[in-house]
Write an enzyme that holds these catalytic residues in place. Structure first.
Site, short mmCIF file in Angstrom:
data_model
loop_
_atom_site.label_atom_id
_atom_site.label_comp_id
_atom_site.label_asym_id
_atom_site.label_seq_id
_atom_site.Cartn_x
_atom_site.Cartn_y
_atom_site.Cartn_z
N ASP A 1 36.35 17.83 -37.27
CA ASP A 1 35.39 18.68 -36.56
C ASP A 1 34.36 17.87 -35.80
O ASP A 1 33.42 18.41 -35.24
CB ASP A 1 34.71 19.62 -37.55
CG ASP A 1 33.91 20.71 -36.86
OD1 ASP A 1 34.30 21.09 -35.75
OD2 ASP A 1 32.91 21.17 -37.42
N GLU B 1 31.05 27.78 -40.87
CA GLU B 1 30.69 26.37 -40.69
C GLU B 1 29.47 26.23 -39.79
O GLU B 1 28.65 25.34 -39.97
CB GLU B 1 31.87 25.59 -40.10
CG GLU B 1 31.70 24.07 -40.15
CD GLU B 1 30.87 23.50 -39.01
OE1 GLU B 1 30.26 22.44 -39.21
OE2 GLU B 1 30.81 24.12 -37.94
N GLU B 2 29.37 27.12 -38.80
CA GLU B 2 28.31 26.97 -37.79
C GLU B 2 26.95 27.44 -38.29
O GLU B 2 25.94 27.17 -37.66
CB GLU B 2 28.68 27.76 -36.52
CG GLU B 2 30.00 27.34 -35.88
CD GLU B 2 29.92 25.98 -35.19
OE1 GLU B 2 28.88 25.31 -35.28
OE2 GLU B 2 30.93 25.60 -34.58
N HIS C 1 37.44 25.03 -39.28
CA HIS C 1 36.66 26.28 -39.42
C HIS C 1 37.07 27.32 -38.39
O HIS C 1 37.44 27.00 -37.27
CB HIS C 1 35.15 26.01 -39.41
CG HIS C 1 34.58 25.48 -38.13
ND1 HIS C 1 34.19 26.29 -37.08
CD2 HIS C 1 34.29 24.22 -37.74
CE1 HIS C 1 33.70 25.55 -36.11
NE2 HIS C 1 33.76 24.28 -36.47
N ASP D 1 35.06 30.07 -37.58
CA ASP D 1 33.95 30.68 -36.82
C ASP D 1 33.63 29.90 -35.56
O ASP D 1 33.95 28.71 -35.43
CB ASP D 1 32.70 30.84 -37.70
CG ASP D 1 32.23 29.53 -38.32
OD1 ASP D 1 33.09 28.71 -38.71
OD2 ASP D 1 31.01 29.31 -38.39
N ASP E 1 36.23 23.62 -30.51
CA ASP E 1 35.47 23.68 -31.76
C ASP E 1 35.76 24.98 -32.48
O ASP E 1 35.11 25.97 -32.22
CB ASP E 1 33.97 23.55 -31.44
CG ASP E 1 33.11 23.54 -32.69
OD1 ASP E 1 33.65 23.33 -33.79
OD2 ASP E 1 31.89 23.77 -32.57
ZN LIG Z 1 32.83 22.76 -35.37
#
Ligand SMILES: [Zn+2]
Length: 409
Positions: A190, A162-163, A95, A97, A128
């Site tokens: 992730d 994703e977040e 991801h 974001d 991340d």
């Molecule tokens: Zn993540």
């Protein structure tokens, strides 16, 4: 030299380029609009620019309309690289974001400008999810620069959102893009652990319950004139402990291996000591093994509430701030788990452990759509923390692990 050794050596030579790409990505704060940002569009442009020099047969942009983003959409990228065979595709999804840096005083560096110290790259998003994002690109680049082909097609997927729920990210992709197949390998790097041994294949269902117990407020010196909601709620909270006995299964895929039912938040009732509270609110956090349907748990809790209502002459309302039925687990002997295990063993020199976790991951969306997906990553678990970093060695190792997987027949 074997092909893996050649590619491995090539990946070692990318260290500077990996750091450079981490720097470019970190300098673009891809915050979702709900977190006060403009979304991922600029980061997506930078990634597409990077991919353009890499011979992908197709770079698809799948924009999810989102009025709250200044550009009106949230970007998703699917890049397909042709392998020797198209019988299956190895998908690696990361991801774009990030989450906000939080209190800047807690940071020793500028979160949006990478700093390299002791083999670590500091900055928001470096772990991340940019570590694996960068690894997926350079794992494949190793093949290109060595003039070798992956055994099967490779699909690199870069998602938004994703977040903050995945509605504009993987959720959108699964609605619009129909080229995932049950025989494909789907990796979502992730979540993971320090030595990369963990392969997440399942999650528990999540159920949050808020109980509002209503009695009748009165002066504490004449309790009979009212109905004490706090007493009734206290009996309920004790009764809820029985859930552990009613749903006792042990599933060693998970840590802890049982369903959990924990009273957590308690709201204030009355501000003074000499009033019988007419209303009481508390919450329960449940993490339930996937073999128990959520509706069974809810029904059981409802019956407990009914008993308390009768005994104490109160009314109890239940609300569910979070209710997420677990996706069907990816089987621990699924081909994708076997293949990823093999690569983890060979590259990280550790014994892989398929396991379930207590909270949801974005891989669950794949599982709900009927695909086997696994999460694994070799990192120090710094997601969302101040002074987030990723080890350069982990980017390299992960790129090698991906390359190893792409070489498997
Ligand atoms: Zn993540």
């Amino acid at each position: 030299m074997t092909n893996f050794e050649k590619i491995s050596k090539r990946i070692d030579s990318y260290e500077k380029d990996m750091i450079e790409l981490q720097g470019i990505l970190t300098a673009i704060p891809a915050l979702s609009p709900v977190n006060g940002g403009e979304g991922e569009v600029k980061k997506a442009e930078a990634i597409i620019e990077y991919l353009k020099g890499m011979n992908f047969s197709e770079i698809l942009e799948l924009n999810a309309p989102d009025e709250s983003a200044p550009c009106g959409y949230r970007p998703n990228i699917i890049a397909i690289y042709k392998g020797k065979s198209s019988k299956k595709t190895i998908w690696i999804m990361t991801h774009m974001d990030i989450v906000p840096p939080g209190d800047l005083n807690m940071w020793e560096t500028d979160p949006y400008k990478i700093e390299v110290k002791d083999g670590k790259i500091y900055g928001r998003g470096t772990e991340d999810n940019q570590q694996s994002l960068v690894s997926s690109i350079f794992g494949l680049k190793g093949f290109i620069d060595e003039g070798l082909l992956p055994e099967y097609d490779v699909g690199l997927v870069f998602v938004a959102d994703e977040e903050t729920g995945s509605q504009f990210g993987l959720g959108h992709i699964l609605k619009e893009y129909k080229k995932f197949r049950p025989e494909d390998y789907i990796l979502v790097p992730d979540s993971g652990n320090f030595d990369g041994s963990m392969i997440e294949v399942a999650e528990k269902s999540i159920l949050w319950v808020q109980f509002t117990t209503k009695g009748k407020q009165c002066h504490a010196s004449h309790p009979a004139k009212g109905i004490n909601s706090f007493r009734a709620a206290s009996h309920l909270v004790v009764k809820l402990d029985e859930l552990y006995k009613i749903f006792p299964n042990i599933n060693n895929l998970f840590a802890p291996p049982i369903s959990t039912f924990e009273p957590t938040k308690k709201e204030g009732n009355v501000p003074n000591i000499n009033t019988i509270p007419g209303k009481d609110i508390f919450c329960l956090d449940c993490r339930i093994l996937p073999e128990y349907p959520l509706e069974d748990v809810i029904k059981t809790i409802k019956n407990m509430c009914n008993d308390i209502e009768k005994t104490f002459n109160v009314k109890i309302e239940m609300d569910f701030p979070n209710k997420e039925e677990a996706a069907p687990p990816t089987q621990a002997d699924a081909p994708v788990v076997k293949a990823v295990s093999e690569s983890i063993r060979s590259v990280y020199k550790v014994e892989p452990v398929p396991m379930g976790i207590g909270g949801g991951t974005v891989a669950a969306l794949f599982r709900k759509a009927g695909f086997s997906a696994v999460c694994c990553s070799k990192h120090d678990e710094l997601a969302h923390q101040p002074n987030e970093y990723c080890k350069i060695k982990n980017i390299i190792d992960e790129a090698k692990m991906f390359a190893h997987l792409m070489l498997q027949e």
